[in-house]
Design a protein around this motif. Structure first.
Motif, PDB file in Angstrom:
ATOM      1  N   ASN A  73       0.826  -1.213   0.000  1.00 38.48           N
ATOM      2  CA  ASN A  73       0.000   0.000   0.000  1.00 38.48           C
ATOM      3  C   ASN A  73       0.857   1.258   0.000  1.00 38.48           C
ATOM      4  O   ASN A  73       0.491   2.275  -0.611  1.00 38.48           O
ATOM      5  CB  ASN A  73      -0.925   0.009   1.220  1.00 38.48           C
ATOM      6  N   HIS A  74       1.982   1.204   0.677  1.00 38.08           N
ATOM      7  CA  HIS A  74       2.892   2.352   0.706  1.00 38.08           C
ATOM      8  C   HIS A  74       3.376   2.684  -0.693  1.00 38.08           C
ATOM      9  O   HIS A  74       3.446   3.856  -1.085  1.00 38.08           O
ATOM     10  CB  HIS A  74       4.076   2.045   1.625  1.00 38.08           C
ATOM     11  N   GLU A  75       3.701   1.658  -1.486  1.00 36.31           N
ATOM     12  CA  GLU A  75       4.199   1.903  -2.843  1.00 36.31           C
ATOM     13  C   GLU A  75       3.083   2.350  -3.780  1.00 36.31           C
ATOM     14  O   GLU A  75       3.279   3.242  -4.600  1.00 36.31           O
ATOM     15  CB  GLU A  75       4.871   0.640  -3.390  1.00 36.31           C
ATOM     16  N   ALA A  93      12.157   3.555  -6.419  1.00 35.06           N
ATOM     17  CA  ALA A  93      13.287   2.856  -5.804  1.00 35.06           C
ATOM     18  C   ALA A  93      13.646   3.473  -4.457  1.00 35.06           C
ATOM     19  O   ALA A  93      13.786   2.760  -3.452  1.00 35.06           O
ATOM     20  CB  ALA A  93      14.489   2.902  -6.745  1.00 35.06           C
ATOM     21  N   LEU A  94      13.770   4.787  -4.414  1.00 34.95           N
ATOM     22  CA  LEU A  94      14.149   5.450  -3.167  1.00 34.95           C
ATOM     23  C   LEU A  94      13.082   5.265  -2.094  1.00 34.95           C
ATOM     24  O   LEU A  94      13.393   5.109  -0.908  1.00 34.95           O
ATOM     25  CB  LEU A  94      14.403   6.937  -3.421  1.00 34.95           C
ATOM     26  N   SER A  95      11.823   5.263  -2.516  1.00 32.81           N
ATOM     27  CA  SER A  95      10.736   5.069  -1.555  1.00 32.81           C
ATOM     28  C   SER A  95      10.805   3.674  -0.935  1.00 32.81           C
ATOM     29  O   SER A  95      10.647   3.510   0.284  1.00 32.81           O
ATOM     30  CB  SER A  95       9.384   5.274  -2.255  1.00 32.81           C
ATOM     31  N   ILE A  96      11.031   2.660  -1.769  1.00 32.09           N
ATOM     32  CA  ILE A  96      11.114   1.287  -1.267  1.00 32.09           C
ATOM     33  C   ILE A  96      12.309   1.129  -0.342  1.00 32.09           C
ATOM     34  O   ILE A  96      12.207   0.547   0.748  1.00 32.09           O
ATOM     35  CB  ILE A  96      11.194   0.299  -2.436  1.00 32.09           C
ATOM     36  N   MET A 167      18.123  -4.937  -4.236  1.00 27.23           N
ATOM     37  CA  MET A 167      19.224  -3.993  -4.073  1.00 27.23           C
ATOM     38  C   MET A 167      19.177  -3.318  -2.700  1.00 27.23           C
ATOM     39  O   MET A 167      20.179  -3.224  -1.992  1.00 27.23           O
ATOM     40  CB  MET A 167      19.171  -2.926  -5.169  1.00 27.23           C
ATOM     41  N   GLY A 168      18.014  -2.836  -2.330  1.00 30.39           N
ATOM     42  CA  GLY A 168      17.875  -2.166  -1.040  1.00 30.39           C
ATOM     43  C   GLY A 168      17.847  -3.136   0.117  1.00 30.39           C
ATOM     44  O   GLY A 168      18.396  -2.869   1.191  1.00 30.39           O
ATOM     45  N   TYR A 169      17.240  -4.290  -0.098  1.00 34.99           N
ATOM     46  CA  TYR A 169      17.087  -5.276   0.974  1.00 34.99           C
ATOM     47  C   TYR A 169      18.432  -5.775   1.477  1.00 34.99           C
ATOM     48  O   TYR A 169      18.670  -5.854   2.694  1.00 34.99           O
ATOM     49  CB  TYR A 169      16.235  -6.440   0.472  1.00 34.99           C
ATOM     50  N   SER A 196      22.710   4.518  -2.870  1.00 36.00           N
ATOM     51  CA  SER A 196      21.412   4.696  -3.533  1.00 36.00           C
ATOM     52  C   SER A 196      21.585   5.323  -4.901  1.00 36.00           C
ATOM     53  O   SER A 196      20.939   4.905  -5.877  1.00 36.00           O
ATOM     54  CB  SER A 196      20.488   5.557  -2.674  1.00 36.00           C
ATOM     55  N   ALA A 197      22.451   6.323  -5.013  1.00 36.55           N
ATOM     56  CA  ALA A 197      22.699   6.966  -6.302  1.00 36.55           C
ATOM     57  C   ALA A 197      23.279   5.966  -7.294  1.00 36.55           C
ATOM     58  O   ALA A 197      22.886   5.938  -8.477  1.00 36.55           O
ATOM     59  CB  ALA A 197      23.642   8.147  -6.125  1.00 36.55           C
ATOM     60  N   MET A 198      24.204   5.141  -6.857  1.00 34.36           N
ATOM     61  CA  MET A 198      24.797   4.131  -7.720  1.00 34.36           C
ATOM     62  C   MET A 198      23.762   3.104  -8.165  1.00 34.36           C
ATOM     63  O   MET A 198      23.689   2.736  -9.344  1.00 34.36           O
ATOM     64  CB  MET A 198      25.946   3.432  -6.996  1.00 34.36           C
ATOM     65  N   GLN A 199      22.944   2.645  -7.243  1.00 34.14           N
ATOM     66  CA  GLN A 199      21.950   1.628  -7.565  1.00 34.14           C
ATOM     67  C   GLN A 199      20.886   2.168  -8.525  1.00 34.14           C
ATOM     68  O   GLN A 199      20.456   1.456  -9.447  1.00 34.14           O
ATOM     69  CB  GLN A 199      21.299   1.121  -6.279  1.00 34.14           C
TER      70      GLN A 199
END
Length: 233
Positions: A73-75, A93-96, A167-169, A196-199
């Motif tokens: 729901n957040h996404e 991506a940044l939100s997740i 990536m974030g996980y 984060s910028a690289m990903q």
């Protein structure tokens, strides 16, 4: 004078049980969590817990469902339609990744369920319903990018989503072991910003059509590389 009767609040009771169970399962796992401790923390009794969730395992599945639905729901609440496709991917991506950092309990539950090989999540009929709107949101963004010539047209939305989350996980769930192993604190703001910028750039590079990707590297550079390879043979 008679004492006023307390108003029944079944939804409130259910929510308190879920909240207490989330804490127990996060810290103790399924095997270590105690039904009596959950009931006490929720301000109710074990009978009500079994009334709403049938068993400890049923309560565990309900906790997992609630956490996954909240994440989805957040996404879905993000408004990506007004953003350029690349900016929309960046925002998603940044939100997740921010969500993962802000909700360590969710990561603990995922890690615990993986120890059970996902057998309890497999019992839930609601999880596929929760992920569908997120994939639809991403699919629409990828389609807009492809129509504008900014993205490739052959990207599988589900595979891309899984990769984006992974990536974030990894960086968040392994932050402690990474710090011990490589000596860098990936929870530090400067590290978060840099990684984060690289990903994001890695994701966008994958999405760019072949012609756009080729234009980033001059033909002369490719020719020089081929010549070097030929000399080595």
């Amino acid at each position: 004078m008679n004492e006023p009767k307390l108003k029944r609040d079944p939804e409130g009771t259910r929510r308190r049980i879920l909240d207490a169970a989330t804490q127990q399962f996060t810290t103790q796992g399924l095997a270590g969590a105690r039904v009596d401790a959950i009931a006490t923390a929720a301000g109710t009794n074990e009978r009500m817990l079994y009334y709403y969730f049938q068993s400890k395992e049923g309560l565990y599945v309900a906790v997992l469902e609630a956490m996954y639905v909240e994440f989805a729901n957040h996404e879905v609440s993000l408004d990506l339609s007004g953003l350029q496709p690349a900016d929309a991917i960046r925002a998603l991506a940044l939100s997740i990744w921010d969500y993962l950092r802000a909700n360590p309990r969710w990561l603990s539950l995922i890690n615990n369920e993986n120890l059970h090989e996902g057998q309890y999540l497999a019992r839930s009929p609601k999880l596929r319903e929760a992920i569908s709107p997120v994939i639809s949101l991403l699919s629409a963004t990828l389609a807009r990018g492809a129509a504008a010539g900014e993205f490739r047209a052959d990207v599988d939305a589900l595979d891309f989503y899984v990769t984006l989350v992974a990536m974030g996980y990894y960086v968040v769930s392994n932050r402690f072991t990474l710090k011990a192993f490589v000596g860098r604190d990936y929870s530090a703001p400067s590290a978060i910003e840099a990684v984060s910028a690289m990903q994001v750039e890695m994701l966008l590079s994958f999405l760019r059509p072949a012609s756009a990707a080729t234009s980033l590297y001059p033909a002369s550079a490719g020719a020089a590389a081929r010549e070097d390879g030929a000399r080595m043979n």
